[in-house]
Design a protein around this motif. Structure first.
Motif, mmCIF file in Angstrom:
data_model
loop_
_atom_site.group_PDB
_atom_site.id
_atom_site.type_symbol
_atom_site.label_atom_id
_atom_site.label_comp_id
_atom_site.label_asym_id
_atom_site.label_seq_id
_atom_site.Cartn_x
_atom_site.Cartn_y
_atom_site.Cartn_z
ATOM 1 N N GLN A 1 14.844 5.020 -7.852
ATOM 2 C CA GLN A 1 14.280 5.490 -8.918
ATOM 3 C C GLN A 1 13.097 4.567 -9.261
ATOM 4 O O GLN A 1 13.309 3.328 -9.076
ATOM 5 C CB GLN A 1 15.028 5.730 -9.884
ATOM 6 C CG GLN A 1 16.082 6.746 -10.323
ATOM 7 C CD GLN A 1 15.502 7.993 -9.888
ATOM 8 O OE1 GLN A 1 14.451 8.482 -10.437
ATOM 9 N NE2 GLN A 1 16.264 8.868 -9.147
ATOM 10 N N PRO A 2 11.874 4.738 -9.388
ATOM 11 C CA PRO A 2 10.747 4.077 -9.854
ATOM 12 C C PRO A 2 11.096 3.110 -10.908
ATOM 13 O O PRO A 2 11.599 3.684 -11.804
ATOM 14 C CB PRO A 2 9.554 4.900 -10.170
ATOM 15 C CG PRO A 2 9.785 6.208 -9.402
ATOM 16 C CD PRO A 2 11.204 6.522 -9.507
ATOM 17 N N GLU A 3 10.714 1.798 -10.827
ATOM 18 C CA GLU A 3 11.112 0.865 -11.928
ATOM 19 C C GLU A 3 9.855 0.344 -12.470
ATOM 20 O O GLU A 3 8.976 -0.051 -11.784
ATOM 21 C CB GLU A 3 12.119 -0.179 -11.470
ATOM 22 C CG GLU A 3 13.271 0.500 -11.147
ATOM 23 C CD GLU A 3 14.432 -0.751 -10.707
ATOM 24 O OE1 GLU A 3 14.049 -2.187 -10.509
ATOM 25 O OE2 GLU A 3 15.489 -0.470 -10.389
ATOM 26 N N LEU B 1 0.853 -1.124 -0.034
ATOM 27 C CA LEU B 1 -0.031 0.025 -0.124
ATOM 28 C C LEU B 1 0.921 1.295 0.015
ATOM 29 O O LEU B 1 0.487 2.351 -0.516
ATOM 30 C CB LEU B 1 -0.911 0.061 1.246
ATOM 31 C CG LEU B 1 -2.054 -1.012 1.221
ATOM 32 C CD1 LEU B 1 -2.743 -0.932 2.631
ATOM 33 C CD2 LEU B 1 -3.062 -0.618 0.137
ATOM 34 N N THR B 2 2.109 1.308 0.530
ATOM 35 C CA THR B 2 2.925 2.609 0.592
ATOM 36 C C THR B 2 4.356 2.571 0.119
ATOM 37 O O THR B 2 4.808 3.472 -0.175
ATOM 38 C CB THR B 2 3.097 2.693 2.080
ATOM 39 O OG1 THR B 2 3.889 1.793 2.892
ATOM 40 C CG2 THR B 2 1.673 2.869 3.088
ATOM 41 N N VAL B 3 4.766 1.349 -0.232
ATOM 42 C CA VAL B 3 6.050 1.380 -1.021
ATOM 43 C C VAL B 3 5.902 1.188 -2.507
ATOM 44 O O VAL B 3 6.711 1.915 -3.327
ATOM 45 C CB VAL B 3 6.931 0.118 -0.376
ATOM 46 C CG1 VAL B 3 8.274 -0.089 -1.291
ATOM 47 C CG2 VAL B 3 7.257 0.460 1.098
ATOM 48 N N ASN B 4 5.002 0.168 -2.780
ATOM 49 C CA ASN B 4 4.680 0.174 -4.394
ATOM 50 C C ASN B 4 4.480 1.426 -4.897
ATOM 51 O O ASN B 4 4.974 1.576 -6.115
ATOM 52 C CB ASN B 4 3.508 -0.731 -4.587
ATOM 53 C CG ASN B 4 3.934 -2.357 -4.386
ATOM 54 O OD1 ASN B 4 5.248 -2.544 -4.029
ATOM 55 N ND2 ASN B 4 3.218 -3.373 -4.371
ATOM 56 N N PRO B 5 3.561 2.397 -4.536
ATOM 57 C CA PRO B 5 3.137 3.627 -5.304
ATOM 58 C C PRO B 5 4.299 4.431 -5.243
ATOM 59 O O PRO B 5 4.453 5.355 -6.311
ATOM 60 C CB PRO B 5 2.285 4.250 -4.302
ATOM 61 C CG PRO B 5 1.608 3.176 -3.583
ATOM 62 C CD PRO B 5 2.562 2.229 -3.083
ATOM 63 N N VAL B 6 5.392 4.060 -4.596
ATOM 64 C CA VAL B 6 6.793 5.084 -4.574
ATOM 65 C C VAL B 6 7.846 4.426 -5.646
ATOM 66 O O VAL B 6 8.495 5.226 -6.531
ATOM 67 C CB VAL B 6 7.412 5.226 -3.140
ATOM 68 C CG1 VAL B 6 8.633 5.791 -3.383
ATOM 69 C CG2 VAL B 6 6.432 5.846 -2.317
ATOM 70 N N LEU B 7 8.068 3.043 -5.560
ATOM 71 C CA LEU B 7 8.903 2.611 -6.290
ATOM 72 C C LEU B 7 8.428 1.718 -7.513
ATOM 73 O O LEU B 7 9.262 1.275 -8.278
ATOM 74 C CB LEU B 7 9.658 1.669 -5.429
ATOM 75 C CG LEU B 7 10.323 2.086 -4.098
ATOM 76 C CD1 LEU B 7 11.104 0.971 -3.578
ATOM 77 C CD2 LEU B 7 11.371 3.174 -4.799
ATOM 78 N N MET B 8 7.214 1.777 -7.861
ATOM 79 C CA MET B 8 6.823 1.142 -9.083
ATOM 80 C C MET B 8 6.370 2.275 -10.069
ATOM 81 O O MET B 8 5.455 3.128 -9.482
ATOM 82 C CB MET B 8 5.645 0.183 -8.866
ATOM 83 C CG MET B 8 6.216 -1.287 -8.179
ATOM 84 S SD MET B 8 4.814 -2.125 -8.082
ATOM 85 C CE MET B 8 5.699 -3.690 -7.442
ATOM 86 N N LYS B 9 6.698 2.298 -11.316
ATOM 87 C CA LYS B 9 6.257 3.191 -12.080
ATOM 88 C C LYS B 9 4.974 3.449 -12.558
ATOM 89 O O LYS B 9 4.292 4.564 -12.543
ATOM 90 C CB LYS B 9 7.086 3.125 -13.631
ATOM 91 C CG LYS B 9 8.690 3.971 -13.658
ATOM 92 C CD LYS B 9 8.977 3.643 -15.008
ATOM 93 C CE LYS B 9 10.602 4.509 -14.924
ATOM 94 N NZ LYS B 9 10.960 4.324 -16.390
#
Length: 333
Positions: A331-333, A108-116
């Motif tokens: 960087q988001p990937e 809920l909180t990391v994916n929005p930051v690290l996934m493009k």
């Protein structure tokens, strides 16, 4: 004033009666549906394979809800993309209370930051039901490393060839936690990626890495066996499960508090009466002694955050991880 013919009055009365009945039905239908909820099986989706912390907790909660609400609660594992597959699935599910999500804080909180590009918005697409539980990550080193505390580990890092510690990374969430420690302490990490906590534990035991910041369930068996050393936990207060392990805050970094947590969520638009029933049921379940004992056995402390506070926590954690990732140039990937 001219009165309409008798047959016309009868038609008008029938129309008015039908309209009133329809209006009344529409008003009571959601309430009636909520009172009857659940009247069929409820699916609880988990974004990881069976056997992990989130899966175990989901099954404990599902069994308790089934007993309490007299209907089947079935766990459905949909692993993939650090739980993004499952989270997206529930975000797009019909918001009727029959498809729920047990999500890690990372989903809920990391994916929005690290996934493009993810197909869901953690804040806008979900209704929080409950914080189910939280657990610390444990700063762990091999038994042979000549340190006994976090402060000694930081001193040791300054003596290494590059002034860095090889850190085994089990997930992007854990890497961000490591970066918060790096920022607080100025210790430098050389991050080495592995496919989960188990491989990192193996790397620690084999001397491939010098430190792992890992979930307690993964490391404590080896700590108790004397093969690894637990230096600190990342929560603001000591874990009730591991009271002898000091916190990072106690180890010289006041205010440090970075727990990992698991939440129960529903799709946005789920009827409020259904949410109320689920929230009340889960709140009671998390206070039951056998449930508390089972969670402690998994290294988790039962949740105590209501839905409103959980919603704020999700938003604040996203903001926090955004700053950490930017500072670490991730960087988001």
């Amino acid at each position: 004033m001219h009165k309409p013919p008798a047959h016309s009055r009868r038609i008008i009365l029938r129309i008015l009666g039908s309209t009133l009945a329809t209006t009344t039905f529409l008003g009571v239908a959601p309430l009636a549906a909520a009172q009857e909820y659940p009247d069929k099986a409820v699916k609880i989706v988990v974004g990881f394979a069976p056997g992990g912390t989130n899966d175990i907790l989901a099954r404990l909660v599902a069994a308790k809800l089934q007993d309490r609400l007299k209907q089947a609660f079935v766990v459905d594992n949909k692993p993939g993309a650090n739980s993004a597959v499952a989270t997206d699935f529930v975000a797009k599910a019909k918001p009727d209370g029959y498809t729920l999500l047990v999500s890690s804080s990372g989903g809920l909180t990391v994916n929005p930051v690290l996934m493009k590009s993810i197909g869901y918005d953690s804040v806008k697409d979900f209704e929080p039901i409950a914080l189910l539980g939280s657990f610390p990550l444990v700063v762990t080193v091999p038994a042979g490393l000549p340190v006994k505390s976090l402060s000694e580990l930081l001193s040791y890092s300054k003596k290494t060839k590059d002034g860095m510690l090889d850190h085994g990374v089990a997930s992007s969430s854990f890497q961000l936690v490591a970066e918060t420690l790096s920022s607080a302490s100025n210790v430098k990490f050389n991050h080495i990626n592995y496919r989960g906590s188990g491989p990192v534990v193996a790397a620690l035991l084999g001397g491939e890495v010098q430190v792992g910041i890992l979930d307690s369930a993964a490391v404590m068996p080896q700590v108790k066996a004397g093969k690894l050393k637990a230096l600190a936990v990342t929560t603001g207060k000591r874990s009730a499960v591991f009271p002898d392990i000091p916190t990072v805050a106690e180890s010289g970094f006041p205010g440090y508090d970075v727990p990992i947590w698991t939440a129960l969520m529903a799709p946005k638009g789920t009827p409020e009466p259904v949410l109320i029933k689920l929230r009340a049921s889960v709140a009671e379940i998390l206070k039951e002694k056998d449930m508390v004992d089972k969670m402690h056995a998994q290294g988790m402390d039962p949740g105590d955050t209501d839905a409103s506070a959980l919603s704020k926590r999700i938003a604040s954690d996203i903001a926090r991880w955004t700053k950490v990732a930017k500072a670490a140039n991730l960087q988001p990937e």
